[in-house]
Each structure stands twice: as C-alpha cells, then as structure tokens.
Motif scaffolding. Structure first.
Motif, PDB file in Angstrom:
ATOM      1  N   GLY A 230       0.651  -1.085  -0.104  1.00  0.00           N
ATOM      2  CA  GLY A 230      -0.117  -0.299   0.281  1.00  0.00           C
ATOM      3  C   GLY A 230       0.996   1.025  -0.270  1.00  0.00           C
ATOM      4  N   GLU A 231       2.250   1.300   0.577  1.00  0.00           N
ATOM      5  CA  GLU A 231       3.054   2.125   0.376  1.00  0.00           C
ATOM      6  C   GLU A 231       3.394   2.805  -0.514  1.00  0.00           C
ATOM      7  OE1 GLU A 231       6.787   3.807   3.402  1.00  0.00           O
ATOM      8  OE2 GLU A 231       5.855   1.751   3.446  1.00  0.00           O
ATOM      9  N   ALA A 232       4.151   1.216  -1.027  1.00  0.00           N
ATOM     10  CA  ALA A 232       4.928   1.636  -2.960  1.00  0.00           C
ATOM     11  C   ALA A 232       3.778   2.623  -3.974  1.00  0.00           C
ATOM     12  CB  ALA A 232       5.058   0.409  -2.468  1.00  0.00           C
ATOM     13  N   VAL A 233       2.222   1.743  -3.966  1.00  0.00           N
ATOM     14  CA  VAL A 233       0.890   2.411  -4.654  1.00  0.00           C
ATOM     15  C   VAL A 233       1.129   3.864  -4.217  1.00  0.00           C
ATOM     16  CG1 VAL A 233      -1.852   1.955  -4.961  1.00  0.00           C
ATOM     17  CG2 VAL A 233       0.356  -0.070  -4.085  1.00  0.00           C
ATOM     18  N   LEU A 234       1.184   4.128  -2.750  1.00  0.00           N
ATOM     19  CA  LEU A 234       0.542   5.562  -2.174  1.00  0.00           C
ATOM     20  C   LEU A 234       2.014   6.269  -2.930  1.00  0.00           C
ATOM     21  CD1 LEU A 234      -1.083   5.408   0.788  1.00  0.00           C
ATOM     22  CD2 LEU A 234      -2.737   5.638  -1.902  1.00  0.00           C
ATOM     23  N   ASP A 235       3.073   6.230  -3.299  1.00  0.00           N
ATOM     24  CA  ASP A 235       4.428   6.648  -3.131  1.00  0.00           C
ATOM     25  C   ASP A 235       4.216   6.800  -4.924  1.00  0.00           C
ATOM     26  OD1 ASP A 235       5.128   6.678  -1.132  1.00  0.00           O
ATOM     27  OD2 ASP A 235       6.522   5.014  -1.094  1.00  0.00           O
ATOM     28  N   ALA A 236       3.535   6.015  -5.232  1.00  0.00           N
ATOM     29  CA  ALA A 236       3.838   5.827  -6.758  1.00  0.00           C
ATOM     30  C   ALA A 236       2.398   7.217  -7.173  1.00  0.00           C
ATOM     31  CB  ALA A 236       3.069   4.211  -7.691  1.00  0.00           C
ATOM     32  N   ALA A 237       1.315   7.188  -6.620  1.00  0.00           N
ATOM     33  CA  ALA A 237       0.328   7.534  -6.665  1.00  0.00           C
ATOM     34  C   ALA A 237       0.714   9.772  -6.759  1.00  0.00           C
ATOM     35  CB  ALA A 237      -1.390   7.785  -6.618  1.00  0.00           C
ATOM     36  N   ARG A 238       1.994   9.510  -5.882  1.00  0.00           N
ATOM     37  CA  ARG A 238       2.155  11.091  -5.557  1.00  0.00           C
ATOM     38  C   ARG A 238       2.888  11.515  -6.225  1.00  0.00           C
ATOM     39  NH1 ARG A 238       3.962   9.353  -0.760  1.00  0.00           N
ATOM     40  NH2 ARG A 238       1.705   9.317   0.179  1.00  0.00           N
ATOM     41  N   ALA A 239       3.846  10.345  -6.587  1.00  0.00           N
ATOM     42  CA  ALA A 239       4.950  10.968  -7.783  1.00  0.00           C
ATOM     43  C   ALA A 239       4.426  11.460  -8.746  1.00  0.00           C
ATOM     44  CB  ALA A 239       6.112   9.878  -7.963  1.00  0.00           C
ATOM     45  N   GLN A 240       3.232  10.533  -9.757  1.00  0.00           N
ATOM     46  CA  GLN A 240       2.610  11.015 -10.564  1.00  0.00           C
ATOM     47  C   GLN A 240       1.909  12.008 -10.784  1.00  0.00           C
ATOM     48  OE1 GLN A 240       3.692  10.144 -13.664  1.00  0.00           O
ATOM     49  NE2 GLN A 240       5.141   8.808 -12.269  1.00  0.00           N
ATOM     50  N   GLY A 241       1.296  12.347  -9.352  1.00  0.00           N
ATOM     51  CA  GLY A 241       0.667  13.894  -8.839  1.00  0.00           C
ATOM     52  C   GLY A 241      -1.192  13.073  -9.545  1.00  0.00           C
ATOM     53  N   CYS A 242      -1.273  12.033  -9.250  1.00  0.00           N
ATOM     54  CA  CYS A 242      -2.847  11.766  -9.263  1.00  0.00           C
ATOM     55  C   CYS A 242      -3.868  12.184  -8.582  1.00  0.00           C
ATOM     56  CB  CYS A 242      -2.497   9.892  -8.803  1.00  0.00           C
ATOM     57  SG  CYS A 242      -1.604   9.313 -10.759  1.00  0.00           S
ATOM     58  N   ASP A 243      -4.750  12.864  -8.811  1.00  0.00           N
ATOM     59  CA  ASP A 243      -5.787  13.011  -7.942  1.00  0.00           C
ATOM     60  C   ASP A 243      -7.211  11.404  -7.788  1.00  0.00           C
ATOM     61  OD1 ASP A 243      -7.174  12.484 -10.716  1.00  0.00           O
ATOM     62  OD2 ASP A 243      -7.237  15.067 -11.547  1.00  0.00           O
ATOM     63  N   LEU A 244      -7.065  10.707  -8.073  1.00  0.00           N
ATOM     64  CA  LEU A 244      -8.153   9.243  -8.147  1.00  0.00           C
ATOM     65  C   LEU A 244      -6.834   7.687  -8.024  1.00  0.00           C
ATOM     66  CD1 LEU A 244     -10.924   8.536  -7.227  1.00  0.00           C
ATOM     67  CD2 LEU A 244     -11.773   8.579  -9.858  1.00  0.00           C
ATOM     68  N   LEU A 245      -7.249   7.195  -7.222  1.00  0.00           N
ATOM     69  CA  LEU A 245      -6.753   5.510  -7.029  1.00  0.00           C
ATOM     70  C   LEU A 245      -7.772   4.650  -7.633  1.00  0.00           C
ATOM     71  CD1 LEU A 245      -4.309   3.687  -6.750  1.00  0.00           C
ATOM     72  CD2 LEU A 245      -5.062   4.081  -3.825  1.00  0.00           C
ATOM     73  N   ILE A 246      -8.124   4.087  -8.271  1.00  0.00           N
ATOM     74  CA  ILE A 246      -8.950   3.070  -8.154  1.00  0.00           C
ATOM     75  C   ILE A 246      -8.348   1.284  -7.204  1.00  0.00           C
ATOM     76  CG2 ILE A 246     -10.465   1.477 -10.009  1.00  0.00           C
ATOM     77  CD1 ILE A 246     -10.726   4.698 -10.126  1.00  0.00           C
ATOM     78  N   LYS A 247      -8.802   1.139  -6.787  1.00  0.00           N
ATOM     79  CA  LYS A 247      -8.373   0.144  -6.114  1.00  0.00           C
ATOM     80  C   LYS A 247      -9.726  -0.884  -4.960  1.00  0.00           C
ATOM     81  CE  LYS A 247      -5.157  -2.390  -3.194  1.00  0.00           C
ATOM     82  NZ  LYS A 247      -5.398  -3.653  -3.261  1.00  0.00           N
ATOM     83  N   GLY A 248      -8.892  -2.519  -5.454  1.00  0.00           N
ATOM     84  CA  GLY A 248     -10.038  -3.291  -5.184  1.00  0.00           C
ATOM     85  C   GLY A 248      -9.886  -3.472  -4.043  1.00  0.00           C
TER      86      GLY A 248
END
Length: 279
Positions: A230-248
């Motif tokens: 989960g930490e790796a996912v959030l780090d990647a989203a943050r690095a890409q400037g994402c404004d929505l994560l889709i997660k099962g």
C-alpha cells in the motif's frame, strides 16, 4: 456516475469530503443525496451514562446536531452553485434524506440505489462505528465507495492510477470506475513488483482492454523496495500527481488483514488522494 450518496458525520474530514463530492458532481453532472450517519445508542445505555445526561436531553442534543449537519450540507452545496433538486431540475443538484434510521448498516442497504457512495476515509484513530460504516458500504451495497482524504483538491479523476494486482476485486473496481476513466486525461495501470497480488492477467492485458474501450492508458511498474504494498502504491500515485486511485478492496480477508496487515488497510488509513474502492 449520476447519483452520489453521502453519509454525513460531524467530523473534521467532512468539508474535505464534500469538496470531493462537489468536484465529482460538477464533473459528471450528478445528483447528490446526503443523510446524517448516526450510530445509535440504546435507551437503557444512554440512561446509564456516567455523565448522568437524561435521555430527553440527549435526544434534544442529537436533534440539534442533525439540524446543524443538514444546514452545513445545504449551505455547502449552494455556496458551490449546486442547487436543491426539484421536479425537472438540471444536474448537478442535491437532496436530503429525511428520517434516515440509526446504525451503520443503513449505509450498505440504502447505498444499493446509488452509483457511488462517498465517505471520509478511515485512519488509525477512527472510531469503530466509522470503520463499520465503510465496511457496510463496501461489503453490503454492491456499489463502489469513494473514500476522501483529509485534504484534497476539488480536481478529481483527471489523472487516475489503477493498482492492478490480478484480482477479481480489482477487476470489479475497474469496471465500476469506467465512467471516470473515460473522463480522465491520463490513466496509469500500476504493478508493484514483489508486492501482494494473486494469479491473474497482466497489467499489459488491462491496458489493452482499456484501449479497446477508447481509454488511453499506460503500464507503470515500481519495485516494492522494503515497503508495504500500500505504501508503494501511494508513493507512486504521489509521484505522478494523481487525483484518484482505483483499488480493489480486501483481496485478502478482513481477518487476515487485521492480523497481518494488507494493502487495503494501509491505503484506507494513509491515502492522501481520493480512492475508489470495490469488493
């Protein structure tokens, strides 16, 4: 996503949650309906509270809080140019559910009549009833749940990241998110190499599926590097400037996640961007 359900609570994260609701409603032209989420206390327990508050006084206080929540919600919507729904009104617009029953189970049952349920995310300090309300939405509604962080931009679903782990739950979340994926300017399909996952199609196959649906998407891979998935996912989203994560949600069982941890639990407690989840 044309109908949004918002269980309201008297918590500090509510303004940020409504910011996400406003951004999504304006982006998709949605009807927003809110109700006060009340965790009922039995009369016998209320009467025996150590504070000695009489039942009538408690009920009066509860009614005052309900009125405050309704006034807060309606003022918030109107301030952001979302009008009250009337017969034949255009969208976005809003409504208020009168006489919603007590109990977190109502979120899951009533939520079945909406395209999306929007709630404040949980955290390590969240009360048990708040967590149970989120789980009711995830496990009982059959609908996707959007969890809003404490601080969030009103911009949403312009730069989306999908955490692909091969699971049924993630495939379901992707399917629910299709209306938002079609609105996005950028979509990334993330694989955490060495992270939690199950046997299933590759991220490249998911990108192919999205492209056949006229959604431009690209594969993104990151290494786990001694982090929680989960930490790796959030780090990647943050690095890409994402404004929505889709997660099962909860590919592993809730009990296993409670004992050993898991990506869903970590993201629910630490996400700093909106997360669309489905089980």
């Amino acid at each position: 996503m044309k109908t949004l359900l918002v269980p309201l609570q008297n918590i500090s994260m509510m303004p940020s949650t409504l910011d996400v609701v406003v951004g999504l409603a304006q982006r998709s032209g949605a009807y927003v309906e809110a109700f006060p989420l009340r965790f009922g206390i039995p009369r016998y327990l209320t009467a025996e509270l150590a504070t000695g508050i009489p039942v009538d006084a408690y009920q009066d206080k509860s009614e005052a809080e309900l009125n405050d929540m309704r006034n807060f919600f309606e003022a918030f919507m109107l301030r952001h140019d979302i009008p009250r729904a009337t017969a034949g009104s255009s969208r976005p617009c809003f409504g208020w559910l009168e006489n919603a029953p007590e109990g977190e189970d109502f979120v899951g049952s009533y939520g079945r009549a909406f395209d999306l349920i929007v709630m404040a995310r949980s955290d390590a300090d969240a009360a048990g009833p708040h967590r149970r309300a989120i789980e009711s939405a995830l496990f009982e509604s059959g609908r996707p749940v959007l969890l809003a962080p404490l601080n969030s931009s009103r911009s949403i679903a312009t730069n989306i990241i999908i955490h692909w782990n091969g699971s049924t739950e993630q495939a379901r979340a992707n399917a629910f998110a299709m209306p938002l994926l079609r609105l996005a300017e950028r979509v990334s399909v993330l694989t955490v190499v060495g992270g939690q996952g199950v046997p299933g199609p590759s991220a490249d196959r998911i990108v192919q599926q999205l492209r056949y649906n006229d959604i431009a998407a690209d594969v993104m891979r990151v290494e786990l590097e001694n982090r929680d998935t989960g930490e790796a996912v959030l780090d990647a989203a943050r690095a890409q400037g994402c404004d929505l994560l889709i997660k099962g949600a909860f590919t592993r069982t809730r009990l296993r996640q409670m004992i050993f941890g898991g990506a869903t639990s970590y993201i629910m407690e630490h996400a700093d961007l909106p997360v669309l989840m489905a089980h």
